[in-house]
Design a protein around this motif. Structure first.
Motif, PDB file in Angstrom:
ATOM      1  N   GLY A 307       0.582  -1.320   0.154  1.00 32.41           N
ATOM      2  CA  GLY A 307      -0.446  -0.053   0.553  1.00 32.41           C
ATOM      3  C   GLY A 307       0.992   1.463   0.190  1.00 32.41           C
ATOM      4  N   ASN A 356       2.921  13.639  -0.188  1.00 27.98           N
ATOM      5  CA  ASN A 356       1.513  12.717   0.349  1.00 27.98           C
ATOM      6  C   ASN A 356       2.988  11.486   1.137  1.00 27.98           C
ATOM      7  OD1 ASN A 356       0.257  10.440   0.917  1.00 27.98           O
ATOM      8  ND2 ASN A 356      -0.432  10.248  -1.230  1.00 27.98           N
ATOM      9  N   SER A 358       1.510   8.915   3.456  1.00 30.85           N
ATOM     10  CA  SER A 358       1.500   7.777   3.224  1.00 30.85           C
ATOM     11  C   SER A 358       2.199   7.002   2.618  1.00 30.85           C
ATOM     12  CB  SER A 358      -0.317   7.930   3.432  1.00 30.85           C
ATOM     13  OG  SER A 358      -0.840   8.061   2.126  1.00 30.85           O
ATOM     14  N   GLN A 359       2.840   7.334   1.371  1.00 32.14           N
ATOM     15  CA  GLN A 359       2.991   7.045   0.103  1.00 32.14           C
ATOM     16  C   GLN A 359       4.938   6.880   0.502  1.00 32.14           C
ATOM     17  OE1 GLN A 359       0.663   6.657  -3.586  1.00 32.14           O
ATOM     18  NE2 GLN A 359       0.986   5.534  -1.740  1.00 32.14           N
TER      19      GLN A 359
HETATM   20  C1  LIG Z   1      -1.552   9.847  -0.698  1.00 32.62           C
HETATM   21  O1  LIG Z   1      -1.681   8.545  -0.909  1.00 32.62           O
HETATM   22  C2  LIG Z   1      -3.079   7.549  -0.967  1.00 32.62           C
HETATM   23  C3  LIG Z   1      -2.831   6.481  -0.768  1.00 32.62           C
HETATM   24  O2  LIG Z   1      -1.447   5.822  -0.327  1.00 32.62           O
HETATM   25  C4  LIG Z   1      -3.581   7.715  -1.773  1.00 32.62           C
HETATM   26  O3  LIG Z   1      -5.408   7.245  -0.820  1.00 32.62           O
HETATM   27  C5  LIG Z   1      -4.469   9.291  -1.404  1.00 32.62           C
HETATM   28  O4  LIG Z   1      -5.109  10.059  -2.112  1.00 32.62           O
HETATM   29  C6  LIG Z   1      -2.620  10.515  -1.734  1.00 32.62           C
HETATM   30  N1  LIG Z   1      -3.263  11.501  -1.279  1.00 32.62           N
HETATM   31  C7  LIG Z   1      -3.676  12.940  -2.124  1.00 32.62           C
HETATM   32  C8  LIG Z   1      -3.049  13.978  -0.935  1.00 32.62           C
HETATM   33  O5  LIG Z   1      -3.126  13.130  -3.188  1.00 32.62           O
END
Ligand SMILES: *[C@@H]1O[C@H](CO)[C@@H](O)[C@H](O)[C@H]1NC(C)=O
Ligand SMILES: *[C@@H]1O[C@H](CO)[C@@H](O)[C@H](O)[C@H]1NC(C)=O
Ligand SMILES: *[C@@H]1O[C@H](CO)[C@@H](O)[C@H](O)[C@H]1NC(C)=O
Ligand SMILES: *[C@@H]1O[C@H](CO)[C@@H](O)[C@H](O)[C@H]1NC(C)=O
Ligand SMILES: *[C@@H]1O[C@H](CO)[C@@H](O)[C@H](O)[C@H]1NC(C)=O
Ligand SMILES: *[C@@H]1O[C@H](CO)[C@@H](O)[C@H](O)[C@H]1NC(C)=O
Ligand SMILES: *[C@@H]1O[C@H](CO)[C@@H](O)[C@H](O)[C@H]1NC(C)=O
Ligand SMILES: *[C@@H]1O[C@H](CO)[C@@H](O)[C@H](O)[C@H]1NC(C)=O
Length: 472
Positions: A307, A356, A358-359
């Motif tokens: 993920g 981002n 979370s990535q």
């Molecule tokens: C960041 O990445 C996540 C996937 O890991 C995604 O769901 C999310 O929309 C992204 N956020 C932005 C601000 O692009």
């Protein structure tokens, strides 16, 4: 051989530069706050009698820092290196080193007058002999005590402000592992408190220059201990890789047959021990990593969180990143949008350049993908894949510099997170290097990359290091 000729011999080797010079790791130097060791060639501090350099007060930049670190006077790395030393050798001309005994990265020779250009090569393009030599050199580094440098095993306060020095010898490979730990470690605030949002080499503009000089020093230390002045570190071109194609026993180590987190017993590195991998332990004890062995290298490529990092970086990711025109942007940290540095480091989306967290992309993706020693920032250099990976990251930085040809002023002078302003001295190097000094084309630092010299044509005679038609 007379002492003098030994001195001249040692003094003429290319001197890399790193953590505490052994010659300054004593209470006399610490209490005087002076690190100006004699150059063995003539016995004078900084080789002054031979015109190599002289002992000078350190002048710090007073440019304001960003708001990320809300303290002052609590971390030995603030205003590097003046907590420890306020005078060091300032070398003249092409001389370099903690005692001006060596040459700048792009010069060699007894008087540092011969210009040189070295080429870093794709690990898959090395001959069997060259590849074996590389692996054997790493092993030698892991088993050779650093002659010139030691690590600090206590903070300045734990050293009683210098009257109780705490330093230790370390092997040359682990010296670099320790430096990478030291630059990225948390701030110890006393009791059980730590401050984690600090890093003098990551998550801010200094990321690329810091790793650039780090690899140069590592390369030069290997040249020194092997006596092979032509050695260069190879790179791993991971663009569009489907898996870890260097993770075989022929290269950086295959997988252990019964424990997927370990290296195969037939790997060059199966018997290596890691250091500096237990940051939470050091934090809770309010101590520094002291270089104690902590077990084998861990690596489980591909077992990571998909993920966070769905795939290894593609050519398109790299190409998008190179198209970004701003080196740094906005907050100049991991939140920065449209920052080349933040996108290459991997905190921003590699097709939009929007941060981002979370990535983990580009540079970060490889660390996460390895799912082991590589995946914790502080201990990541324990796995020698670190060297191959960062050489390739540096080559992308180099492509960006060539494409956009920025003036040095493009690198932020002020308001970057602590450690990252243009004129800040990079932690933990002695002699002193500023971030901005490495924001220049690699040829000015004496090296180039095989695949950047003349894309599409790899037929060169590497024994002559001459590249017709390429201007420097
Ligand atoms: C960041 O990445 C996540 C996937 O890991 C995604 O769901 C999310 O929309 C992204 N956020 C932005 C601000 O692009
Ligand atoms: C350097 O440190 C020494 C020892 O603490 C001190 O006496 C000296 O004044 C300092 N020099 C500068 C330029 O700050
Ligand atoms: C290096 O410089 C010293 C001092 O200027 C000189 O005596 C010596 O001959 C030079 N050596 C070489 C190889 O040029
Ligand atoms: C060390 O120096 C600091 C700052 O100058 C001072 O507050 C502290 O009392 C000193 N500690 C010792 C043990 O000398
Ligand atoms: C080094 O640190 C380890 C814990 O990480 C500790 O067990 C050991 O006693 C320390 N060694 C020295 C010499 O301080
Ligand atoms: C390995 O990946 C798993 C997720 O697949 C994760 O939980 C674990 O923390 C990772 N280990 C390391 C050392 O990165
Ligand atoms: C980066 O862009 C995103 C999406 O537009 C925005 O939410 C965020 O506030 C921006 N971050 C910074 C530091 O400007
Ligand atoms: C390094 O390369 C140069 C130029 O090709 C050559 O003259 C020299 O002998 C080489 N040195 C070693 C140690 O191989």
């Amino acid at each position: 051989m007379s002492l003098l000729s030994i001195g001249i011999l040692l003094g003429s080797l290319p001197v890399g530069s790193s953590q505490f010079p052994r010659a300054c790791a004593n209470s006399d130097s610490l209490l005087r706050k002076e690190c100006c060791p004699p150059w063995p060639g003539d016995g004078s501090p900084c080789g002054e009698l031979s015109g190599r350099g002289s002992c000078k007060d350190i002048i710090l930049s007073d440019a304001p820092l960003g708001p990320q670190f809300p303290f002052s006077g609590v971390d030995d790395r603030e205003d590097w290196p003046v907590v420890f030393y306020n005078r060091t050798c300032q070398c003249s001309g092409n001389f370099m080193g903690f005692n001006c005994g060596g040459c700048k990265f792009n010069f060699v020779g007894p008087n540092c007058t011969e210009k040189r250009l070295q080429v870093r090569r794709d690990i898959f393009r090395l001959s069997a002999r060259e590849k074996y030599q590389f692996l054997a050199y790493l092993n030698l580094a892991k088993h050779t005590t650093s002659r010139d440098f030691v690590i600090a095993t206590g903070t300045y306060a734990q050293m009683n402000n210098g009257s109780n020095p705490m330093f230790q010898s370390i092997n040359m490979y682990d010296l670099f592992v320790w430096m990478h730990y030291y630059v990225s470690r948390d701030t110890l605030l006393g009791g059980t408190d730590v401050w984690r949002d600090i890093d003098f080499a990551h998550e801010a503009p200094g990321f690329l220059p810091w790793h650039r000089v780090f690899l140069l020093m590592w390369e030069h230390e290997i040249q020194k201990i092997t006596g092979n002045e032509n050695f260069t570190i190879p790179y791993w071109d991971w663009r569009d890789a489907q898996d870890c194609d260097i993770c075989t026993d022929e290269y950086m180590g295959g997988r252990h047959p019964s424990n997927p987190n370990l290296l195969s017993p037939a790997s060059f590195f199966a018997s290596w021990q890691v250091i500096c991998s237990k940051s939470e332990e050091y934090n809770s004890r309010q101590e520094l990593c002291n270089g104690t062995s902590e077990g084998p290298i861990l690596r489980n490529p591909g077992n990571h969180d998909k993920g966070r990092t769905p795939r290894l970086p593609s050519s398109a990711d790299v190409e998008f990143c190179l198209s970004l025109t701003q080196y740094e942007a906005g907050t100049m940290d991991k939140m920065a949008n449209f920052s080349f540095r933040n996108t290459l480091e991997g905190f921003a989306n590699p097709s939009t350049a929007i941060s981002n967290l979370s990535q983990s992309s580009l540079h970060n993706a490889l660390h996460i993908y390895m799912n082991g020693s590589m995946s914790q920032v502080q201990g990541s250099a324990n796995d020698p894949i670190f060297i191959l990976h960062h050489a390739f990251v540096d080559s992308i930085f180099e492509q960006w510099l060539r494409r956009h040809q920025p003036l040095r002023e493009v690198y932020p002078a002020a308001n970057a997170p602590i450690g990252h302003n243009r004129e800040y001295y990079m932690v933990p190097f002695i002699p002193l290097y500023r971030n901005g000094e490495f924001f220049v084309p690699s040829r000015e630092l004496g090296y180039d990359y095989e695949y950047l010299i003349n894309p599409g044509n790899y037929i060169y005679d590497f024994s002559t290091l001459s590249f017709p038609g390429v201007s420097s």
